[in-house]
Enzyme design. Structure first.
Site, PDB file in Angstrom:
ATOM      1  N   SER B  39       0.909  -1.119   0.172  1.00  0.00           N
ATOM      2  CA  SER B  39      -0.055  -0.236  -0.052  1.00  0.00           C
ATOM      3  C   SER B  39       0.918   1.283   0.118  1.00  0.00           C
ATOM      4  O   SER B  39       0.257   2.315  -0.548  1.00  0.00           O
ATOM      5  CB  SER B  39      -0.914   0.069   1.243  1.00  0.00           C
ATOM      6  OG  SER B  39      -0.342   0.272   2.492  1.00  0.00           O
ATOM      7  N   LYS B  88       0.968   4.633   7.018  1.00  0.00           N
ATOM      8  CA  LYS B  88       0.342   5.708   5.926  1.00  0.00           C
ATOM      9  C   LYS B  88       1.094   6.965   6.082  1.00  0.00           C
ATOM     10  O   LYS B  88       1.797   7.234   6.927  1.00  0.00           O
ATOM     11  CB  LYS B  88      -1.212   5.583   6.131  1.00  0.00           C
ATOM     12  CG  LYS B  88      -1.837   3.990   5.975  1.00  0.00           C
ATOM     13  CD  LYS B  88      -1.819   3.770   4.522  1.00  0.00           C
ATOM     14  CE  LYS B  88      -2.462   2.340   4.487  1.00  0.00           C
ATOM     15  NZ  LYS B  88      -1.869   1.276   4.702  1.00  0.00           N
TER      16      LYS B  88
END
Lengths: 166, 167
Positions: B39, B88
């Site tokens: 990701s 993230k």
């Protein structure tokens, strides 16, 4: 010759210093581990948990094991990092776990109107015992389980109220 | 036999002491963690081979005051599963308006929250699926890649263009 003996002396002094520093570091590490993973004390202030916890401030013991083991259940008093201000830590009572339906009064001082919500996955619903003066899940919604820092289980101060918290 | 046992015992003692002192250091200052999944590619794990997952250094001093900036890469506990940790990038801080490209919507980041997204275009477990997350879930800021050696280097801050209307 003189230099050799000087080096020897210096070496033994250095070794002793390192040994002492290591003992001090181990001691501090043990304190940190106890404080962060097993049990710590904290001062809880404010009106939101009346009448369970006093307005002027109670010292309570917090244990950090049950939230890691997933042993928390509705009714436990937990300390939670506030979702609206990460620097603040608040003490509230768990009302519902994930998947539970929670009914609460929207405006307890004015009306009887209530609302029922479903607690989402990975979240808990927390509320203060004093519904009239508490900023809790009724205001900011269910909070992620990851914000829970520990469970308050014993009041140690004031001494006349010493005992387990229910 | 006795000598061998002595050596073993002293080695075990040293390991124990190192482990003991390591805990507060990794809790309070910095630690090294592996990054799993695609990701955050191409910032981390541009290759798909899970044997060569990037190891990154996570700095924890920022937790004292929770002073994160836009573009920081952070490690945080997933709001839907507290056992899972995610890596993230912070796109928006409290008060910002963040545009979501797929739904053509603009979201205001609430007080004490942040908007996090993976660098990869593919849908990942981030604010695009679960919305803004409380800053209190953050457990550190990723500062550099430490392994593998050819990818060593600092992690830079970057904010995608035109996604954000700062407060």
């Amino acid at each position: 010759m003189k230099l050799l003996s000087y080096i020897k002396q210096w070496k033994s002094a250095a070794r002793e210093t390192i040994a002492r520093a290591s003992i001090a570091a181990q001691f501090l590490s043990l304190i940190h581990i106890t404080d962060a993973y097993i049990c710590s004390t904290t001062l809880v202030q404010g009106p939101s948990m009346l009448p369970t916890l006093n307005y002027s401030g109670d010292v309570v013991l917090i244990e950090h094991l049950s939230h890691r083991l997933g042993k928390l259940e509705p009714g436990d008093i937990v300390v939670v990092r506030s979702p609206v201000d990460p620097k603040k830590i608040v003490a509230k009572r768990i009302v519902g776990m994930e998947g539970d339906r929670v009914t609460y009064l929207t405006e307890p001082s004015y009306s009887e109107s209530s609302r029922t919500v479903l607690v989402p996955k990975g979240h808990v619903w927390i509320q203060g015992d004093n519904v009239y003066a508490s900023a809790d899940s009724r205001y900011f919604g269910a909070v992620p389980y990851g914000l829970i820092q520990g469970r308050a289980f014993l009041r140690v101060w004031p001494i006349r109220d010493f005992g387990f918290l229910g | 036999m006795a000598a061998a046992r002595e050596v073993l015992v002293s080695a075990a003692k040293k390991f124990f002491v190192l482990g003991l002192i390591g805990v507060p250091i990794t809790d309070r200052f910095a630690s090294v963690v592996p990054v799993r999944g695609r990701s955050m590619s191409p910032t981390f794990n541009p290759e798909t081979n899970p044997l060569f997952d990037d190891r990154v250094m996570v700095e924890k001093l920022c937790l004292r005051r929770y002073n994160f900036s836009r573009g920081d890469v952070v490690v945080f506990r997933s709001p839907v599963d507290h056992k899972e940790k995610l890596v993230k990038r912070i796109i928006g801080l409290p008060g910002d308006w963040v545009g979501t490209p797929h739904t053509y919507d603009v979201v205001k980041v609430p007080e004490g929250h942040c908007w996090v997204e993976g660098d990869n275009e593919i849908p990942s477990m981030d604010s695009r699926s679960f919305g803004p997350i409380p800053l209190g879930l953050a457990s550190g800021r990723v500062v550099r890649i430490v392994w593998p050696p050819q990818r060593m280097g600092e992690v830079e801050q970057k904010v995608p263009e035109g996604r954000l209307c700062p407060s």
